[in-house]
Scaffold this active site. Structure first.
Site, PDB file in Angstrom:
ATOM      1  N   ASN A  23       0.870  -1.171   0.000  1.00 51.81           N
ATOM      2  CA  ASN A  23       0.000   0.000   0.000  1.00 51.81           C
ATOM      3  C   ASN A  23       0.911   1.227   0.000  1.00 51.81           C
ATOM      4  OD1 ASN A  23      -1.384   2.218   1.799  1.00 51.81           O
ATOM      5  ND2 ASN A  23      -3.061   0.954   1.039  1.00 51.81           N
ATOM      6  N   CYS A  51      -6.335   8.169   3.041  1.00 52.13           N
ATOM      7  CA  CYS A  51      -6.084   8.089   4.481  1.00 52.13           C
ATOM      8  C   CYS A  51      -6.584   9.349   5.168  1.00 52.13           C
ATOM      9  CB  CYS A  51      -4.599   7.910   4.776  1.00 52.13           C
ATOM     10  SG  CYS A  51      -4.298   7.856   6.549  1.00 52.13           S
TER      11      CYS A  51
END
Lengths: 258, 303
Positions: B99, B130
């Site tokens: 990721n 995020c």
């Protein structure tokens, strides 16, 4: 150390007072090796507000009876549910987790184990192992009042007991850091577990007196395996996981938070 | 035994079950409990160009049927990953996926380029969602233009399977998915965490050091399911569904809504063996309903 996910059987679940239970768990198989200061993560069933596992210190491992003891403070829905369990119920437990306490080294002889509140839990197994290794540990246990000082008979099996209570109902009145044993004995190493302000006071005392000191932290955590990075504490080497790098840290490695 | 082999934009997986980044470490943390090579794909912790300490403690708050986190992409940086972690995990016999996160397009590109050079990493998941970092992250994932730009830039340097992880903190997630697809994504994964908040009333203070955090766990599943359904209808690339999956039935619901594969996140914390149980449960479902392959139930929702 290898970790296990086990369905353990409740062999007894004793209510010690309003706020505490002593739960003993067993298994048909021999329980895995566990070190003092390590902890377990318990899955609580049937408590709607409890989603994650509950991290609980290993209080004592009775190898003869193949029993794991947990001293649990009833705080919220999860621990309330645990208090309702009866002998014969099963509990899914992940164990053993964390690093555990370091054993004394380099001629460290005078050992003090300082506990407060539910933080006394891991000190019983530590005391038992220290005694078995030939040491004579001393316990210094603090609580609000005499009724909150638990498991004294058990602690007494492994070392001399010193106590403080805030109301003076047992032992010396005041906090653990005011106890006279600290003035009368020159300790080589201190192990402590309890409320953060207490541990910080003990750590400050140990630093001032140049005594080696290990503290067991209780940060809120999720996975218990070092995967989620939620439970970190700030150390001189940056953020470290309390669940895998701890819960036990030497105070010389920590940067205490407010 | 039905066929569980799944294909995500050229990435072949043994089964459609993957682990969500940030909930599974580097896979090794779970190896005492299960044979992790039986998982279709393991998406490791979010990796950035430079070392990040993440946010201060407290970073976690338990909530009804879920949790908030504010870890803030703590990781030691891509070079540390390449030198120290990659050698340990490269031979795990499953798809090890990295990721990738960043604060600027250049950061994303530089990190993706370095990961592109690693033979045993067949795919990256680009994290443009995020909610726990001040710069970048979710900022890229909440605007169609920025989302498309970052994906285009990474696409130029990254030749393998490019998955883009979408934020649910938007009004129209299908629009973002279309932008990302136009930018060259091979697949989209959704949803990342929902921005939330917890307050300690007694102390009159927020629980998290960052005040807000990302909500995950069983409580987000209905939202995730709805978004996966909307996105799967909009895009042609395969969709990876995640958000509160805690059982094989949950995973099957995402497949029916149009996901080709699923990621399991927060449930790993409660049951470290859940991935294997979900893969087995999907197989059992397929057998029971007479399906020969998992691909037959992707988007098979009747409505």
């Amino acid at each position: 150390m290898r970790k296990y996910l086990l369905d353990l059987i409740v062999s007894s679940n004793e209510r010690l007072n309003n706020n505490y239970i002593l739960m003993k768990l067993t298994s048909q198989e021999t329980l895995p090796e566990m070190r003092p200061g390590q902890f377990v993560e318990i899955k609580v069933e049937g408590a709607p507000s409890t989603y994650l596992r509950r991290p609980i210190s290993i209080h004592f491992v009775d190898k003869k009876a193949n029993e794991l003891w947990l001293l649990i403070q009833i705080v919220g829905d999860g621990t309330k549910k645990l208090a309702e369990l009866k002998s014969g119920d099963t509990l899914n437990v992940m164990l053993p987790l964390g690093n555990g306490f370091g054993l004394p080294e380099g001629g460290q002889k005078e050992l003090l184990l300082v506990g407060g509140g539910v933080g006394i839990a891991p000190l019983l197994q530590l005391g038992a192992e220290l005694k078995a290794a030939g040491y004579s540990p001393k316990f210094l246990l603090g609580a609000r009042s005499a009724k909150d000082l638990l498991q004294l008979d058990e602690f007494g099996k492994y070392g001399e007991l010193f106590m403080t209570t805030e109301d003076g109902s047992m032992g010396e009145k005041g906090f653990v850091t005011n106890h006279s044993v600290l003035k009368n004995v020159k300790f080589d190493k201190i192990f402590t577990c309890g409320p953060t302000p207490m541990m910080k006071a003990v750590a400050a005392y140990a630093s001032a007196e140049n005594i080696d000191c290990e503290v067991s932290l209780e940060n809120t955590m999720a996975c218990g395996l070092g995967a989620c990075l939620c439970c970190v504490t700030d150390t001189k080497e940056g953020h470290k996981c309390v669940c895998t790098d701890g819960p036990v840290f030497n105070i010389k490695d920590l940067k205490w938070q407010n | 035994m039905a066929e569980l082999i799944t294909n995500i934009g050229g990435l072949r997986m043994k089964n459609p079950v993957m682990t969500a980044s940030g909930t599974y470490g580097y896979g090794e943390e779970f190896a005492d409990f299960i044979d992790i090579s039986k998982i279709g794909g393991i998406i490791v912790k979010g990796t950035t160009i430079a070392h990040r300490e993440g946010n201060p403690y407290p970073r976690m708050a338990e909530t009804p049927s879920g949790m908030l986190n504010a870890v803030g992409l703590q990781n030691k940086g891509v070079d540390y990953f390449i030198d120290n972690i990659y050698p340990r995990i490269k031979d795990i016999d499953t798809n090890m996926i990295v990721n990738v996160s960043g604060s600027t397009i250049d950061d994303y590109v530089a990190t993706a380029e370095k990961i592109n050079a690693l033979d045993k990493i067949p795919a990256i998941e680009l994290n443009i969602s995020c909610p726990n970092v001040k710069q970048g992250g979710m900022a890229f994932g909440t605007d169609c233009k920025s989302a498309q730009s970052v994906v285009e830039a990474v696409r130029k340097v990254y030749g393998k399977t490019l998955i883009v992880k979408l934020s649910p903190n938007v009004t129209n997630i299908a629009e973002i998915a279309l932008a990302v697809e136009a930018g060259g994504a091979d697949s989209v994964s959704l949803i990342n965490t929902l921005m939330g908040m917890a307050i300690n009333a007694e102390k009159r203070k927020p629980v998290l050091s960052t005040v807000t955090g990302g909500l995950s766990g069983a409580c987000v599943k209905p939202i995730a399911l709805r978004m996966v359904w909307q996105v799967a209808k909009a895009v042609k690339v395969p969709v990876i569904g995640l958000g509160g999956i805690s059982s094989a039935t949950d995973a099957i619901e995402f497949l029916l809504a149009g996901a080709t594969a699923v990621e399991i996140g927060t449930a790993n914390f409660i049951d470290p063996t859940i991935t294997i149980k979900v893969a087995e449960g999907i197989n059992e479902y397929l057998d029971r309903h007479g399906f020969k392959s998992v691909s037959e139930i992707v988007g098979a929702l009747e409505c």
